[in-house]
Write a protein that holds these residues in place. Structure first.
Motif, PDB file in Angstrom:
ATOM      1  N   GLY A 203       0.781  -1.223   0.000  1.00 17.12           N
ATOM      2  CA  GLY A 203       0.000   0.000   0.000  1.00 17.12           C
ATOM      3  C   GLY A 203       0.810   1.269   0.000  1.00 17.12           C
ATOM      4  N   LYS A 204       2.143   1.186   0.057  1.00 14.72           N
ATOM      5  CA  LYS A 204       2.996   2.378   0.031  1.00 14.72           C
ATOM      6  C   LYS A 204       3.337   2.720  -1.431  1.00 14.72           C
ATOM      7  N   TYR A 205       2.313   3.025  -2.180  1.00 14.73           N
ATOM      8  CA  TYR A 205       2.449   3.166  -3.634  1.00 14.73           C
ATOM      9  C   TYR A 205       3.233   4.405  -4.039  1.00 14.73           C
ATOM     10  N   TRP A 206       3.206   5.468  -3.228  1.00 16.13           N
ATOM     11  CA  TRP A 206       3.728   6.757  -3.657  1.00 16.13           C
ATOM     12  C   TRP A 206       5.249   6.750  -3.838  1.00 16.13           C
ATOM     13  N   ILE A 207       5.959   5.803  -3.236  1.00 16.00           N
ATOM     14  CA  ILE A 207       7.414   5.787  -3.349  1.00 16.00           C
ATOM     15  C   ILE A 207       7.847   5.508  -4.793  1.00 16.00           C
ATOM     16  N   SER A 208       7.129   4.663  -5.482  1.00 15.04           N
ATOM     17  CA  SER A 208       7.412   4.386  -6.892  1.00 15.04           C
ATOM     18  C   SER A 208       6.493   5.155  -7.832  1.00 15.04           C
ATOM     19  N   PHE A 209       5.288   5.459  -7.374  1.00 16.11           N
ATOM     20  CA  PHE A 209       4.286   6.050  -8.267  1.00 16.11           C
ATOM     21  C   PHE A 209       4.681   7.456  -8.696  1.00 16.11           C
ATOM     22  N   TYR A 210       5.060   8.305  -7.768  1.00 18.21           N
ATOM     23  CA  TYR A 210       5.371   9.692  -8.108  1.00 18.21           C
ATOM     24  C   TYR A 210       6.640   9.829  -8.958  1.00 18.21           C
ATOM     25  N   PRO A 211       7.733   9.107  -8.654  1.00 17.99           N
ATOM     26  CA  PRO A 211       8.862   9.145  -9.588  1.00 17.99           C
ATOM     27  C   PRO A 211       8.510   8.608 -10.971  1.00 17.99           C
ATOM     28  N   GLY A 212       7.624   7.592 -11.029  1.00 18.10           N
ATOM     29  CA  GLY A 212       7.185   7.081 -12.331  1.00 18.10           C
ATOM     30  C   GLY A 212       6.397   8.119 -13.114  1.00 18.10           C
ATOM     31  N   ILE A 213       5.542   8.867 -12.419  1.00 19.58           N
ATOM     32  CA  ILE A 213       4.792   9.929 -13.081  1.00 19.58           C
ATOM     33  C   ILE A 213       5.738  11.013 -13.590  1.00 19.58           C
ATOM     34  N   ALA A 214       6.739  11.368 -12.773  1.00 15.75           N
ATOM     35  CA  ALA A 214       7.710  12.373 -13.203  1.00 15.75           C
ATOM     36  C   ALA A 214       8.478  11.910 -14.434  1.00 15.75           C
ATOM     37  N   LEU A 215       8.870  10.633 -14.463  1.00 13.10           N
ATOM     38  CA  LEU A 215       9.567  10.085 -15.627  1.00 13.10           C
ATOM     39  C   LEU A 215       8.675  10.090 -16.857  1.00 13.10           C
ATOM     40  N   LEU A 216       7.411   9.705 -16.688  1.00 10.65           N
ATOM     41  CA  LEU A 216       6.472   9.681 -17.808  1.00 10.65           C
ATOM     42  C   LEU A 216       6.246  11.083 -18.369  1.00 10.65           C
ATOM     43  N   VAL A 217       6.038  12.059 -17.496  1.00  8.58           N
ATOM     44  CA  VAL A 217       5.804  13.433 -17.946  1.00  8.58           C
ATOM     45  C   VAL A 217       7.025  13.974 -18.671  1.00  8.58           C
ATOM     46  N   THR A 218       8.216  13.665 -18.163  1.00  6.55           N
ATOM     47  CA  THR A 218       9.443  14.148 -18.801  1.00  6.55           C
ATOM     48  C   THR A 218       9.599  13.580 -20.207  1.00  6.55           C
ATOM     49  N   ILE A 219       9.398  12.277 -20.359  1.00  5.63           N
ATOM     50  CA  ILE A 219       9.569  11.642 -21.666  1.00  5.63           C
ATOM     51  C   ILE A 219       8.508  12.130 -22.653  1.00  5.63           C
ATOM     52  N   VAL A 220       7.266  12.212 -22.199  1.00 10.13           N
ATOM     53  CA  VAL A 220       6.195  12.680 -23.084  1.00 10.13           C
ATOM     54  C   VAL A 220       6.440  14.123 -23.504  1.00 10.13           C
ATOM     55  N   SER A 221       6.892  14.966 -22.593  1.00  8.47           N
ATOM     56  CA  SER A 221       7.145  16.370 -22.919  1.00  8.47           C
ATOM     57  C   SER A 221       8.244  16.499 -23.970  1.00  8.47           C
ATOM     58  N   ILE A 222       9.330  15.739 -23.798  1.00 12.48           N
ATOM     59  CA  ILE A 222      10.423  15.805 -24.774  1.00 12.48           C
ATOM     60  C   ILE A 222       9.965  15.283 -26.130  1.00 12.48           C
ATOM     61  N   ASN A 223       9.167  14.220 -26.147  1.00  6.36           N
ATOM     62  CA  ASN A 223       8.650  13.700 -27.415  1.00  6.36           C
ATOM     63  C   ASN A 223       7.723  14.696 -28.099  1.00  6.36           C
ATOM     64  N   LEU A 224       6.926  15.420 -27.328  1.00  4.05           N
ATOM     65  CA  LEU A 224       6.051  16.438 -27.914  1.00  4.05           C
ATOM     66  C   LEU A 224       6.870  17.569 -28.528  1.00  4.05           C
ATOM     67  N   VAL A 225       7.966  17.938 -27.845  1.00  2.00           N
ATOM     68  CA  VAL A 225       8.850  18.952 -28.420  1.00  2.00           C
ATOM     69  C   VAL A 225       9.466  18.449 -29.726  1.00  2.00           C
ATOM     70  N   GLY A 226       9.860  17.180 -29.751  1.00  8.49           N
ATOM     71  CA  GLY A 226      10.406  16.611 -30.974  1.00  8.49           C
ATOM     72  C   GLY A 226       9.403  16.579 -32.112  1.00  8.49           C
ATOM     73  N   ASP A 227       8.166  16.242 -31.813  1.00 11.40           N
ATOM     74  CA  ASP A 227       7.119  16.258 -32.843  1.00 11.40           C
ATOM     75  C   ASP A 227       6.891  17.659 -33.381  1.00 11.40           C
ATOM     76  N   GLN A 228       6.910  18.641 -32.490  1.00 10.22           N
ATOM     77  CA  GLN A 228       6.705  20.017 -32.937  1.00 10.22           C
ATOM     78  C   GLN A 228       7.874  20.492 -33.792  1.00 10.22           C
ATOM     79  N   LEU A 229       9.092  20.132 -33.397  1.00  5.05           N
ATOM     80  CA  LEU A 229      10.260  20.498 -34.201  1.00  5.05           C
ATOM     81  C   LEU A 229      10.211  19.846 -35.569  1.00  5.05           C
ATOM     82  N   ARG A 230       9.736  18.610 -35.639  1.00  2.00           N
ATOM     83  CA  ARG A 230       9.622  17.935 -36.924  1.00  2.00           C
ATOM     84  C   ARG A 230       8.642  18.672 -37.829  1.00  2.00           C
TER      85      ARG A 230
END
Length: 239
Positions: A203-230
């Motif tokens: 039940g201590k989900y936040w130890i992995s959940f929040y870093p996973g969300i941060a990683l997901l947001v970072t990767i998606v944001s960089i990919n969106l920038v790449g799509d816009q640059l393309r």
């Protein structure tokens, strides 16, 4: 209460732990910010170095042609035939943990993408009149490649470079999660996710959940920038 494994609370000194604490009572938000910095440094640093190596080899292959082109592209084909994560795991198993070793492993598995991309663009540009004019002026080969050929190959290189930064961050997180990435003294997002994995079922989900969300947001944001640059740098998409 010692402040460990809290999902979000106010500490005894009045400090608010917005994202809770881990198993050692450390603030998760501070850990995520620090881990994000490590992930970005490793991802961007390895992508820049791989871009320099791959772009240089790709332009050399396109400009020289013949056996040089065949040799470099066979190396590219050999590199791309191995799964990136498997190649990185083998390199780190030999070199050991460390930020520098992770950067070296990511450069080795990424340079081939830049080389193939730049070679394709350079083959087209090599037949242009300005390259023939530079050759007729007897300019040095290095100047022709880096002063005339490279600037005209930058648009696809920038797009691929942006995408590869996100890919490098994901690879680094995977390696750290498996225990072969950065050391525990320099935790990245992947290592933070691994630290909380054993607490997920309790039940201590936040130890992995929040870093996973941060990683997901970072990767998606960089990919969106790449799509816009393309879209911006591709003249065929302009009306």
């Amino acid at each position: 209460m010692d402040g460990r494994l809290e999902p979000g609370s106010v500490g005894g000194s009045g400090i608010t732990y917005w994202l809770g604490t881990d198993d050692q009572g450390r603030d998760m938000l501070s850990g995520i910010m620090y881990g994000l910095r490590i992930s970005l440094i490793v991802g961007a640093g390895s992508a820049i170095i791989a871009c320099l190596v791959g772009a240089s080899l790709g332009m050399l292959a396109a400009y020289a042609g013949g056996r040089t082109d065949s040799l470099i592209m066979r190396l590219v084909d050999l590199q791309l035939s191995f799964p990136a994560i498997l190649a990185a795991l083998m390199i780190l198993a030999f070199l050991g943990k460390g930020i520098l070793n992770v950067v070296i492993a990511l450069v080795v598995v990424e340079w081939a993408y830049y080389a193939r991309t730049v070679r394709g663009s350079a083959l087209v540009e090599r037949r242009r009149e300005y390259i023939e004019a530079a050759q007729c002026l007897a300019l040095p080969t290095r100047r022709i490649i880096f002063r005339h050929l490279l600037p005209n190959c930058l648009p696809p290189l920038i797009v691929v470079g942006t995408m590869q930064v996100a890919r490098a961050i994901a690879l680094e997180a995977t390696l750290s999660f498996l225990g072969l990435g950065v050391p525990i003294t320099e935790p990245s997002l992947g290592l933070l996710i691994a630290n909380g994995y054993e607490y997920m079922l309790s039940g201590k989900y936040w130890i992995s959940f929040y870093p996973g969300i941060a990683l997901l947001v970072t990767i998606v944001s960089i990919n969106l920038v790449g799509d816009q640059l393309r879209d911006v740098l591709n003249p065929r998409l302009k009306k």
